[in-house]
Design an enzyme around this catalytic site. Structure first.
Site, PDB file in Angstrom:
ATOM      1  N   LYS A   1       0.002   1.657  14.672  1.00 34.91           N
ATOM      2  CA  LYS A   1      -0.391   0.548  15.402  1.00 34.91           C
ATOM      3  C   LYS A   1       0.013   1.085  16.999  1.00 34.91           C
ATOM      4  O   LYS A   1       1.096   1.534  17.016  1.00 34.91           O
ATOM      5  CB  LYS A   1       0.254  -0.783  15.122  1.00 34.91           C
ATOM      6  CG  LYS A   1      -0.593  -1.472  13.949  1.00 34.91           C
ATOM      7  CD  LYS A   1      -0.111  -2.771  13.782  1.00 34.91           C
ATOM      8  CE  LYS A   1      -0.371  -3.118  12.392  1.00 34.91           C
ATOM      9  NZ  LYS A   1      -1.880  -4.072  12.675  1.00 34.91           N
TER      10      LYS A   1
ATOM     11  N   ARG B   1     -16.550   5.556  -9.058  1.00 37.25           N
ATOM     12  CA  ARG B   1     -17.186   5.786 -10.292  1.00 37.25           C
ATOM     13  C   ARG B   1     -18.505   5.429 -10.543  1.00 37.25           C
ATOM     14  O   ARG B   1     -19.447   5.958 -11.235  1.00 37.25           O
ATOM     15  CB  ARG B   1     -16.447   4.774 -11.410  1.00 37.25           C
ATOM     16  CG  ARG B   1     -15.464   5.466 -12.219  1.00 37.25           C
ATOM     17  CD  ARG B   1     -14.838   4.870 -13.197  1.00 37.25           C
ATOM     18  NE  ARG B   1     -14.527   3.387 -12.961  1.00 37.25           N
ATOM     19  CZ  ARG B   1     -13.744   2.425 -13.646  1.00 37.25           C
ATOM     20  NH1 ARG B   1     -13.410   2.721 -14.895  1.00 37.25           N
ATOM     21  NH2 ARG B   1     -13.696   1.255 -13.167  1.00 37.25           N
TER      22      ARG B   1
ATOM     23  N   GLU C   1       0.986 -14.341   9.648  1.00 44.84           N
ATOM     24  CA  GLU C   1      -0.501 -14.152   9.404  1.00 44.84           C
ATOM     25  C   GLU C   1      -0.962 -15.396   9.285  1.00 44.84           C
ATOM     26  O   GLU C   1      -0.409 -16.474   8.819  1.00 44.84           O
ATOM     27  CB  GLU C   1      -0.691 -13.431   8.092  1.00 44.84           C
ATOM     28  CG  GLU C   1      -0.454 -11.950   8.231  1.00 44.84           C
ATOM     29  CD  GLU C   1      -0.872 -11.280   7.041  1.00 44.84           C
ATOM     30  OE1 GLU C   1      -1.952 -10.660   6.963  1.00 44.84           O
ATOM     31  OE2 GLU C   1      -0.138 -10.997   5.901  1.00 44.84           O
TER      32      GLU C   1
ATOM     33  N   LYS D   1       2.171 -15.791   4.769  1.00 49.53           N
ATOM     34  CA  LYS D   1       0.856 -15.969   4.960  1.00 49.53           C
ATOM     35  C   LYS D   1       0.437 -17.263   5.365  1.00 49.53           C
ATOM     36  O   LYS D   1       1.367 -18.192   5.260  1.00 49.53           O
ATOM     37  CB  LYS D   1       0.029 -15.829   3.493  1.00 49.53           C
ATOM     38  CG  LYS D   1       0.054 -14.302   3.063  1.00 49.53           C
ATOM     39  CD  LYS D   1      -0.947 -13.576   3.317  1.00 49.53           C
ATOM     40  CE  LYS D   1      -0.568 -12.117   2.562  1.00 49.53           C
ATOM     41  NZ  LYS D   1      -1.532 -11.252   3.510  1.00 49.53           N
TER      42      LYS D   1
ATOM     43  N   HIS E   1       6.044  -2.377   5.972  1.00 49.56           N
ATOM     44  CA  HIS E   1       5.888  -2.562   7.464  1.00 49.56           C
ATOM     45  C   HIS E   1       7.015  -3.000   8.141  1.00 49.56           C
ATOM     46  O   HIS E   1       7.487  -2.456   9.336  1.00 49.56           O
ATOM     47  CB  HIS E   1       4.805  -3.612   7.589  1.00 49.56           C
ATOM     48  CG  HIS E   1       3.468  -3.164   6.686  1.00 49.56           C
ATOM     49  ND1 HIS E   1       2.991  -1.963   6.528  1.00 49.56           N
ATOM     50  CD2 HIS E   1       2.664  -4.062   6.152  1.00 49.56           C
ATOM     51  CE1 HIS E   1       1.921  -1.992   6.034  1.00 49.56           C
ATOM     52  NE2 HIS E   1       1.431  -3.280   5.596  1.00 49.56           N
TER      53      HIS E   1
ATOM     54  N   ASP F   1       5.166  -6.891  -0.281  1.00 52.98           N
ATOM     55  CA  ASP F   1       3.790  -6.580   0.201  1.00 52.98           C
ATOM     56  C   ASP F   1       3.948  -6.381   1.845  1.00 52.98           C
ATOM     57  O   ASP F   1       3.298  -5.301   2.468  1.00 52.98           O
ATOM     58  CB  ASP F   1       2.904  -7.749   0.139  1.00 52.98           C
ATOM     59  CG  ASP F   1       1.416  -7.535   0.744  1.00 52.98           C
ATOM     60  OD1 ASP F   1       1.000  -6.550   0.505  1.00 52.98           O
ATOM     61  OD2 ASP F   1       1.013  -8.473   1.516  1.00 52.98           O
TER      62      ASP F   1
ATOM     63  N   HIS G   1       0.117   1.670   7.546  1.00 53.58           N
ATOM     64  CA  HIS G   1      -0.787   1.393   8.794  1.00 53.58           C
ATOM     65  C   HIS G   1      -0.031   0.921   9.866  1.00 53.58           C
ATOM     66  O   HIS G   1      -0.481   1.087  11.021  1.00 53.58           O
ATOM     67  CB  HIS G   1      -1.947   0.844   8.312  1.00 53.58           C
ATOM     68  CG  HIS G   1      -1.826  -0.881   8.230  1.00 53.58           C
ATOM     69  ND1 HIS G   1      -1.503  -1.302   7.130  1.00 53.58           N
ATOM     70  CD2 HIS G   1      -2.199  -1.799   9.137  1.00 53.58           C
ATOM     71  CE1 HIS G   1      -1.596  -2.552   7.473  1.00 53.58           C
ATOM     72  NE2 HIS G   1      -1.930  -2.924   8.434  1.00 53.58           N
TER      73      HIS G   1
ATOM     74  N   LYS H   1      -0.054   2.232   0.123  1.00 53.68           N
ATOM     75  CA  LYS H   1       0.821   1.283  -0.662  1.00 53.68           C
ATOM     76  C   LYS H   1      -0.088   0.622  -1.528  1.00 53.68           C
ATOM     77  O   LYS H   1      -1.123   0.228  -1.347  1.00 53.68           O
ATOM     78  CB  LYS H   1       1.586   0.462   0.315  1.00 53.68           C
ATOM     79  CG  LYS H   1       0.749  -0.672   1.152  1.00 53.68           C
ATOM     80  CD  LYS H   1       1.721  -1.471   1.845  1.00 53.68           C
ATOM     81  CE  LYS H   1       1.841  -2.966   0.818  1.00 53.68           C
ATOM     82  NZ  LYS H   1       0.644  -3.676   1.535  1.00 53.68           N
TER      83      LYS H   1
HETATM   84  C1  BG6 Z   1      -1.377  -5.003   4.361  1.00 50.38           C
HETATM   85  C2  BG6 Z   1      -0.826  -6.172   3.306  1.00 50.38           C
HETATM   86  O1  BG6 Z   1      -0.359  -4.083   4.256  1.00 50.38           O
HETATM   87  O2  BG6 Z   1      -1.242  -5.621   5.751  1.00 50.38           O
HETATM   88  C3  BG6 Z   1      -1.563  -7.592   3.794  1.00 50.38           C
HETATM   89  O3  BG6 Z   1      -0.990  -5.968   2.047  1.00 50.38           O
HETATM   90  C4  BG6 Z   1      -1.563  -7.909   5.140  1.00 50.38           C
HETATM   91  O4  BG6 Z   1      -1.246  -8.595   2.779  1.00 50.38           O
HETATM   92  C5  BG6 Z   1      -1.838  -6.665   5.984  1.00 50.38           C
HETATM   93  O5  BG6 Z   1      -2.254  -8.766   5.300  1.00 50.38           O
HETATM   94  C6  BG6 Z   1      -1.592  -6.999   7.343  1.00 50.38           C
HETATM   95  O6  BG6 Z   1      -2.103  -6.034   8.175  1.00 50.38           O
HETATM   96  P1  BG6 Z   1      -2.553  -6.269   9.958  1.00 50.38           P
HETATM   97  O7  BG6 Z   1      -2.647  -5.140  10.302  1.00 50.38           O
HETATM   98  O8  BG6 Z   1      -3.550  -7.176   9.702  1.00 50.38           O
HETATM   99  O9  BG6 Z   1      -1.247  -6.983  10.432  1.00 50.38           O
END
Ligand code: BG6
Length: 489
Positions: free
Chosen positions: A184, A51, A218, A341, A242, A237, A180, A150
């Site tokens: 990997k 925007r 994480e 997390k 994933h 999430d 994603h 997502k």
């Molecule tokens: C994302 C989540 O899809 O993947 C995040 O929304 C998360 O919360 C992330 O931190 C982790 O991805 P990666 O590639 O760092 O393991």
């Protein structure tokens, strides 16, 4: 060793949300790397759309800054970045009005025959309006695809609605739903390991495998994403997408080929075979956690509620699940999933534990015979490790010990480990949907996740506190130890 680079056709990538966080952190650096690898053919353009009122030059400056920030030392050179920014353009468009759409059309008209990809790096609420305007402004050519990120819904109903909305404008073969994790390296390696070796597949079933653990831990906390995360939580999430994708790749039958439909059909069967977890068993098979103040590698960190700044929240920042797949191959083999997390370290891995040997010929002085484990490390230090029992070297009696055949890809191969987005962004151009989620997969994943969410709500299953910097709540240890097993450390 060098990897083979096959150039792709010229393309126009239009990135909606072109000045956003994802573009800055992931998309622009990924495209930059593919350019530098020599994968682009000319004329290829990247068009930022959002925007804000920016000129092409402003956008080029923005991108150069982003690259400075997110490329690794040594990757940023003035010449390479200038080569990259020369292919950047910017259009100010508004999803909710007519503003900017004619300009976008004019710009795209210059490359009518090129592959055209629209990347929606924006919130799902505007997937519909953007898709419709793309259609109404006749921006869809026979070579057009759309990429969505997502969250694809927050439950089955909203996912169906979102898929319907996009599906009204684009055909399924044009829709690329990004997870994603599928981009990997090690995740793709999982397929190589299973299907390019004769060794594992005969053992890959309930007769030989005791259980599977999938961990995505994480060390980071909320990272300024409170608005999104607090409404989502770890199950939506990380697990719905994933972790279930990882589970599918471990558990699926061998597809007949790497063709998108063949792979996706097999993943779908796994999702459909997952046993339901609902109010009758959620407290037994799931653990929810939320971090409290503690420490990370960098020092003291605040708890989740403090990060929310005075918020009251029942959102889980950790989840552990004992999942089961009701089919012949996996009957009775638990898949333990955990993600969170602010855990002790950033570690993602899949651990396959084989069954104990049926009978020992060694006497007790030989020591314990550990079960063989195959560990697929996604991050950090991608690699594969296979544990074996051997004789302890040296004279003396027959003593056994566990050793590992440990291969770190970074050490074994002298290639840069590409970010997942590099592979995925160009798969869109190559029109290869194998590593993208098909509509029915996303919906099947929600069909399994929905009853868990509902159970938590109905039964009021509490979030268990855990100290930041640890491995999660003690309840998650109990979840696996109840079965006589332990989490892999
Ligand atoms: C994302 C989540 O899809 O993947 C995040 O929304 C998360 O919360 C992330 O931190 C982790 O991805 P990666 O590639 O760092 O393991």
């Amino acid at each position: 060793m060098s990897s083979q680079i096959i150039p792709v056709e010229p393309f126009d990538y239009v990135v909606f949300g072109g000045t956003g966080d994802l573009a800055e952190r992931k998309l622009l650096p990924a495209l930059f790397h593919r350019q530098e690898a020599g994968q682009f053919t000319e004329p290829t353009r990247i068009i930022g759309a959002s925007r804000g009122d920016l000129s092409h030059d402003d956008y080029r400056k923005f991108a150069a800054e982003a690259l400075k920030k997110f490329l690794k030392p040594g990757e940023y050179t003035e010449e390479a970045v200038a080569r990259f920014t020369a292919r950047l353009f910017y259009v100010s468009v508004d999803a909710g009005s007519e503003k900017g759409w004619d300009s976008l059309r004019k710009l795209l008209d210059e490359g009518k025959d090129r592959v055209r990809a629209f990347y929606l790096a924006v919130g799902p609420a505007i997937f519909g309006p953007i898709s419709e305007r793309i259609r109404d402004h006749k921006l869809i050519t026979k070579n057009t695809r759309i990429v969505v990120e997502k969250p694809i819904g927050r439950d089955l109903a909203s996912a169906l609605e979102l898929n319907d909305t996009i599906g009204k404008v684009f055909r399924e073969e044009q829709i690329y739903r990004i997870d994603h994790y599928l981009g990997k390296e090690t995740v793709q390696n999982l397929m190589a390991l299973r299907f390019a070796n004769a060794l594992y597949e005969p053992l890959w079933n309930s007769a030989h495998i005791d259980h599977v653990q999938i961990t995505v831990a994480e060390s980071v906390g909320l990272e300024n994403r409170a608005g999104y995360y607090d409404k989502a939580g770890a199950l939506r999430d990380m697990v719905q997408n994933h972790m279930l994708q990882l589970l599918c790749l471990v558990a699926m039958e061998a597809p007949s080929s790497m063709a998108a439909e063949a792979v996706r059909d097999e993943k779908l069967k796994v999702l459909r075979a997952l046993k339901t977890i609902d109010a009758s068993n959620a407290d037994k098979f799931t653990v929810r956690g939320q971090y409290r103040a503690g420490a990370s590698e960098k020092g003291a960190v605040r708890g989740y509620l403090e990060e929310l700044e005075g918020g009251v929240s029942n959102t889980e920042t950790y989840v552990a699940i004992k999942a089961e797949i009701g089919n012949w191959r996996w009957a009775g083999v638990p898949f333990y999933l955990r993600t969170g997390k602010r855990l002790a370290a950033r570690v993602s891995e899949i651990v396959i534990t084989f069954k104990p040997i049926p009978h020992s010929i060694f006497d007790s002085s030989a020591g314990r015979i550990s079960e063989n484990q195959l560990i697929i490390r996604l991050q950090p230090d991608e690699g594969v490790k296979q544990s074996l029992m051997i004789k302890d070297p040296g004279p003396g009696g027959m003593r056994l010990r566990e050793v590992s055949l440990d291969m770190s890809f970074a050490q074994a191969f002298d290639v840069r480990n590409p970010d997942a987005y590099e592979r995925l962004l160009l798969d869109v151009i190559r029109s290869n949907q194998t590593l993208f989620m098909r509509r029915d997969e996303v919906e099947a994943a929600w069909r399994w996740v929905d009853p868990i969410l509902k159970a938590w709500e109905e039964t009021g299953q509490p979030v268990q506190g855990y100290t930041a910097g640890t491995w999660g709540p003690s309840h998650s240890i109990a979840l696996i130890e109840r079965d006589g097993r332990t989490w892999h450390e």
